[in-house]
Motif scaffolding. Structure first.
Motif, mmCIF file in Angstrom:
data_model
loop_
_atom_site.group_PDB
_atom_site.id
_atom_site.type_symbol
_atom_site.label_atom_id
_atom_site.label_comp_id
_atom_site.label_asym_id
_atom_site.label_seq_id
_atom_site.Cartn_x
_atom_site.Cartn_y
_atom_site.Cartn_z
ATOM 1 N N GLU A 51 0.991 -0.853 0.006
ATOM 2 C CA GLU A 51 -0.123 0.260 0.012
ATOM 3 C C GLU A 51 1.158 1.690 0.165
ATOM 4 N N ASP A 52 1.842 1.291 0.438
ATOM 5 C CA ASP A 52 3.052 2.302 0.507
ATOM 6 C C ASP A 52 4.474 1.211 0.778
ATOM 7 N N ASP A 57 2.663 -3.435 3.685
ATOM 8 C CA ASP A 57 2.550 -4.430 2.601
ATOM 9 C C ASP A 57 1.333 -4.943 3.213
ATOM 10 N N ARG A 58 0.238 -5.922 1.909
ATOM 11 C CA ARG A 58 -1.252 -6.189 2.011
ATOM 12 C C ARG A 58 -0.912 -7.153 1.305
ATOM 13 N N GLN A 127 -5.515 -11.374 3.478
ATOM 14 C CA GLN A 127 -4.877 -11.124 2.557
ATOM 15 C C GLN A 127 -5.062 -10.362 4.410
ATOM 16 N N THR A 129 -1.631 -7.734 6.379
ATOM 17 C CA THR A 129 -0.481 -6.619 6.323
ATOM 18 C C THR A 129 0.827 -7.067 7.218
ATOM 19 N N ARG A 131 3.281 -4.562 8.360
ATOM 20 C CA ARG A 131 4.455 -2.963 9.240
ATOM 21 C C ARG A 131 6.165 -3.387 8.827
#
Length: 138
Positions: A51-52, A57-58, A127, A129, A131
């Protein structure tokens, strides 16, 4: 300031599952030396995007549970689901970073016995995510 590197989300996922199910073999690929009389969990990234690229991270994670007993394989697949949901809720982490969000995309479901092997496989897609860890500069 150094830009953080996103963590290895496969490694975080494997570690989170192993922490909840310490007696079960958890891998990224089906090993050639797998003894099919023992349950096996295979988890690997099949898609997703950062995502950034600096902070989040996704990933789409495919998780498969293999075993010869369908009922036990189902229970194990549902236990993995909760292990990952709990790991994200609790911000499970290692030196690289932490899991931070869980969404069920599909599963667990069973496509049926695998050929003539008598093995049962449950498949799920989640899914997750992650960091990066906050690191102090030296």
């Amino acid at each position: 300031m150094t830009t953080p590197i996103l963590p290895d989300i496969e490694a975080l996922t494997l570690a989170a599952i192993r922490a909840r199910l310490p007696g079960i073999r958890v891998v990224v690929d089906i090993p050639s030396d797998w003894d099919a009389t023992r349950p096996l969990i295979v988890a690997h990234r099949v898609g997703g995007a950062a995502e950034d690229a600096r902070f989040l991270d996704r990933a789409l994670m495919d998780v498969q549970v293999w075993y010869r007993d369908r009922r036990y394989a189902s229970m194990l697949a549902r236990t993995v689901r909760m292990a990952l949901a709990d790991a994200c809720r609790d911000q499970f982490s290692d030196i690289e970073g932490a899991l931070s969000s869980f969404t069920e995309v599909s599963g667990p479901w069973c496509p049926g016995p695998e050929d003539d092997t008598g093995l049962t496989r449950f498949i799920a897609t989640y899914q997750l995510t992650a960091r990066p860890a906050h690191r102090k500069e030296m």
